[in-house]
Design a protein around this motif. Structure first.
Motif, PDB file in Angstrom:
ATOM      1  N   VAL A   1       0.838  -1.198   0.000  1.00  0.00           N
ATOM      2  CA  VAL A   1       0.000   0.000   0.000  1.00  0.00           C
ATOM      3  C   VAL A   1       0.878   1.254   0.000  1.00  0.00           C
ATOM      4  CG1 VAL A   1      -1.819   1.253   1.212  1.00  0.00           C
ATOM      5  CG2 VAL A   1      -1.810  -1.252   1.226  1.00  0.00           C
ATOM      6  N   ALA A   2       1.940   1.243   0.803  1.00  0.00           N
ATOM      7  CA  ALA A   2       2.849   2.385   0.852  1.00  0.00           C
ATOM      8  C   ALA A   2       3.520   2.616  -0.496  1.00  0.00           C
ATOM      9  CB  ALA A   2       3.899   2.171   1.941  1.00  0.00           C
ATOM     10  N   GLU A   3       3.933   1.546  -1.178  1.00  0.00           N
ATOM     11  CA  GLU A   3       4.565   1.675  -2.487  1.00  0.00           C
ATOM     12  C   GLU A   3       3.604   2.274  -3.501  1.00  0.00           C
ATOM     13  OE1 GLU A   3       5.940  -2.174  -3.542  1.00  0.00           O
ATOM     14  OE2 GLU A   3       7.532  -2.235  -2.021  1.00  0.00           O
ATOM     15  N   ARG A   4       2.336   1.853  -3.452  1.00  0.00           N
ATOM     16  CA  ARG A   4       1.352   2.385  -4.395  1.00  0.00           C
ATOM     17  C   ARG A   4       1.054   3.852  -4.100  1.00  0.00           C
ATOM     18  NH1 ARG A   4      -2.680  -2.990  -4.516  1.00  0.00           N
ATOM     19  NH2 ARG A   4      -1.158  -4.325  -5.595  1.00  0.00           N
ATOM     20  N   ALA A   5       1.006   4.207  -2.832  1.00  0.00           N
ATOM     21  CA  ALA A   5       0.816   5.618  -2.475  1.00  0.00           C
ATOM     22  C   ALA A   5       2.016   6.455  -2.902  1.00  0.00           C
ATOM     23  CB  ALA A   5       0.599   5.744  -0.970  1.00  0.00           C
ATOM     24  N   GLN A   6       3.212   5.897  -2.798  1.00  0.00           N
ATOM     25  CA  GLN A   6       4.430   6.608  -3.206  1.00  0.00           C
ATOM     26  C   GLN A   6       4.427   6.886  -4.695  1.00  0.00           C
ATOM     27  OE1 GLN A   6       8.251   5.183  -1.612  1.00  0.00           O
ATOM     28  NE2 GLN A   6       9.025   5.125  -3.720  1.00  0.00           N
ATOM     29  N   LYS A   7       4.051   5.893  -5.498  1.00  0.00           N
ATOM     30  CA  LYS A   7       4.007   6.080  -6.953  1.00  0.00           C
ATOM     31  C   LYS A   7       2.985   7.149  -7.328  1.00  0.00           C
ATOM     32  CE  LYS A   7       3.555   3.568 -11.319  1.00  0.00           C
ATOM     33  NZ  LYS A   7       2.726   4.623 -11.933  1.00  0.00           N
ATOM     34  N   GLU A   8       1.832   7.115  -6.667  1.00  0.00           N
ATOM     35  CA  GLU A   8       0.810   8.118  -6.952  1.00  0.00           C
ATOM     36  C   GLU A   8       1.282   9.506  -6.570  1.00  0.00           C
ATOM     37  OE1 GLU A   8      -3.865   7.671  -6.565  1.00  0.00           O
ATOM     38  OE2 GLU A   8      -2.959   8.238  -4.635  1.00  0.00           O
ATOM     39  N   LEU A   9       2.006   9.606  -5.471  1.00  0.00           N
ATOM     40  CA  LEU A   9       2.522  10.896  -5.022  1.00  0.00           C
ATOM     41  C   LEU A   9       3.560  11.443  -5.996  1.00  0.00           C
ATOM     42  CD1 LEU A   9       2.364  12.971  -2.729  1.00  0.00           C
ATOM     43  CD2 LEU A   9       4.135  11.673  -1.533  1.00  0.00           C
ATOM     44  N   GLU A  10       4.412  10.585  -6.532  1.00  0.00           N
ATOM     45  CA  GLU A  10       5.432  11.032  -7.492  1.00  0.00           C
ATOM     46  C   GLU A  10       4.823  11.456  -8.819  1.00  0.00           C
ATOM     47  OE1 GLU A  10       9.439   8.546  -6.168  1.00  0.00           O
ATOM     48  OE2 GLU A  10       8.115   7.722  -7.717  1.00  0.00           O
ATOM     49  N   ASP A  11       3.643  10.930  -9.141  1.00  0.00           N
ATOM     50  CA  ASP A  11       2.998  11.278 -10.409  1.00  0.00           C
ATOM     51  C   ASP A  11       2.131  12.519 -10.304  1.00  0.00           C
ATOM     52  OD1 ASP A  11       4.170   9.146 -11.645  1.00  0.00           O
ATOM     53  OD2 ASP A  11       2.447   7.798 -11.390  1.00  0.00           O
ATOM     54  N   LYS A  12       2.053  13.117  -9.137  1.00  0.00           N
ATOM     55  CA  LYS A  12       1.175  14.271  -8.939  1.00  0.00           C
ATOM     56  C   LYS A  12       1.684  15.486  -9.719  1.00  0.00           C
ATOM     57  CE  LYS A  12      -1.937  17.011  -7.181  1.00  0.00           C
ATOM     58  NZ  LYS A  12      -3.289  17.013  -7.741  1.00  0.00           N
ATOM     59  N   ASN A  13       0.846  15.985 -10.670  1.00  0.00           N
ATOM     60  CA  ASN A  13       1.251  17.112 -11.504  1.00  0.00           C
ATOM     61  C   ASN A  13       1.358  18.412 -10.715  1.00  0.00           C
ATOM     62  OD1 ASN A  13       1.427  15.553 -13.822  1.00  0.00           O
ATOM     63  ND2 ASN A  13      -0.704  15.916 -14.391  1.00  0.00           N
ATOM     64  N   TRP A  14       0.578  18.516  -9.631  1.00  0.00           N
ATOM     65  CA  TRP A  14       0.638  19.737  -8.831  1.00  0.00           C
ATOM     66  C   TRP A  14       2.041  19.979  -8.299  1.00  0.00           C
ATOM     67  CZ3 TRP A  14       1.930  21.039  -3.849  1.00  0.00           C
ATOM     68  CH2 TRP A  14       1.547  22.291  -3.413  1.00  0.00           C
ATOM     69  N   LEU A  15       2.739  18.881  -7.987  1.00  0.00           N
ATOM     70  CA  LEU A  15       4.095  19.028  -7.478  1.00  0.00           C
ATOM     71  C   LEU A  15       5.096  19.287  -8.596  1.00  0.00           C
ATOM     72  CD1 LEU A  15       4.051  16.174  -4.822  1.00  0.00           C
ATOM     73  CD2 LEU A  15       3.817  18.626  -4.428  1.00  0.00           C
TER      74      LEU A  15
END
Length: 285
Positions: A257-271
């Motif tokens: 779950v943490a790995e999937r949340a990490q990937k989603e966080l890295e793909d965030k365009n806002w950042l």
């Protein structure tokens, strides 16, 4: 008596011709003549300043000649900026120094940073809201401010050298964390926390804004725009260590779950595209 008359006539003639720079004066008395050379009159000229304040545009007019005119005037210009400003915004708290090239263009050097968690406390990544626990920002920048119409409207651009570390914690929605439309039981996952850091070491930015004057020396400004900070490197960990119940699917380990949340966080365009919103005050010399 002749000497007295000659002296009086000479004084009168010299006084009346004082404005003539170097024309000789001839005085004739009877058979005798004397020639006098008039001294040139000193005329005082007041030197015009190399820089003149433009109250409408709010910048120092015409320092270009000083910059290219010689070594001495170059250093005088560099050591005497047109303005200093203080600011607060999405990049943090900061200040900058500006040098005016003319009534339309200013060069800027500044820094913005600090703990921006006081300015912005959370952001959303798809279905998860992340709370910013700590944000250590450092954003030195070099830029240019252009006044296309030589008035209060400005367009800015330049380069930021970002060094921003963000610590976040995910907030669950109800009983679940939703990641890529999959629900994971928050009680099994525990807390999801992580760090985010941008990869780009140089980030171009563009802004539009306004810079009206409120007096001869003081002014205010506001700007909106964006900086391209590029992709992010994220690290997310889960406090849970066992299996996690998944709605409509098989259980997974909390680390998955943490790995999937990490990937989603890295793909965030806002950042990837950091919004720039800032306001501040300017003092012009």
């Amino acid at each position: 008596m002749k000497l007295v008359k000659l002296t009086a006539i000479s004084a009168a003639v010299l006084a009346s011709t004082a404005a003539l720079a170097a024309e000789p004066v001839v005085v004739v008395d009877g058979d005798e003549a004397a020639v006098y050379q008039a001294e040139p009159v000193a005329v005082a000229y007041e030197a015009q300043p190399a820089a003149q304040y433009n109250a409408d545009a709010g910048v120092v007019r015409n320092t270009t000649g000083a910059v290219v005119g010689g070594t001495k005037t170059f250093f005088n210009t560099a050591l005497n900026p047109a303005a200093v400003s203080a600011e607060i915004g999405t990049l943090g708290y900061g200040a900058n120094i500006a040098w005016a090239l003319n009534d339309r263009v200013e060069l800027q050097a500044g820094w913005a940073g600090g703990d921006v968690s006081d300015i912005k406390d959370n952001f959303d990544v798809n279905d998860i809201e992340y709370k910013i626990d700590d944000a250590d920002f450092s954003n030195p920048y070099l830029g240019v401010q252009v006044r296309p119409a030589a008035n209060w409207f400005t367009v800015g651009g330049g380069i930021i050298v970002p060094d921003n570390d963000i610590e976040v914690t995910a907030n669950a929605t109800g009983p679940n964390y939703r990641i890529n439309n999959i629900d994971y039981a928050s009680d099994d996952v525990g807390s999801l926390s992580g760090t985010v850091e941008h990869r780009n070491k140089l980030a171009p930015y563009l802004t539009v804004g306004f810079r009206p004057n409120i007096s001869d020396n003081w002014g205010v400004f506001g700007e909106v725009g964006a900086a391209y900070l590029g992709k992010t490197d994220a690290t997310v960990t889960a406090s849970g260590t066992g299996n996690v119940s998944v709605t409509g699917g098989p259980d997974v380990d909390a680390s998955v779950v943490a790995e999937r949340a990490q990937k989603e966080l890295e793909d965030k365009n806002w950042l990837e595209w950091m919004p720039i919103v800032k306001v501040g005050a300017t003092y012009r010399f």
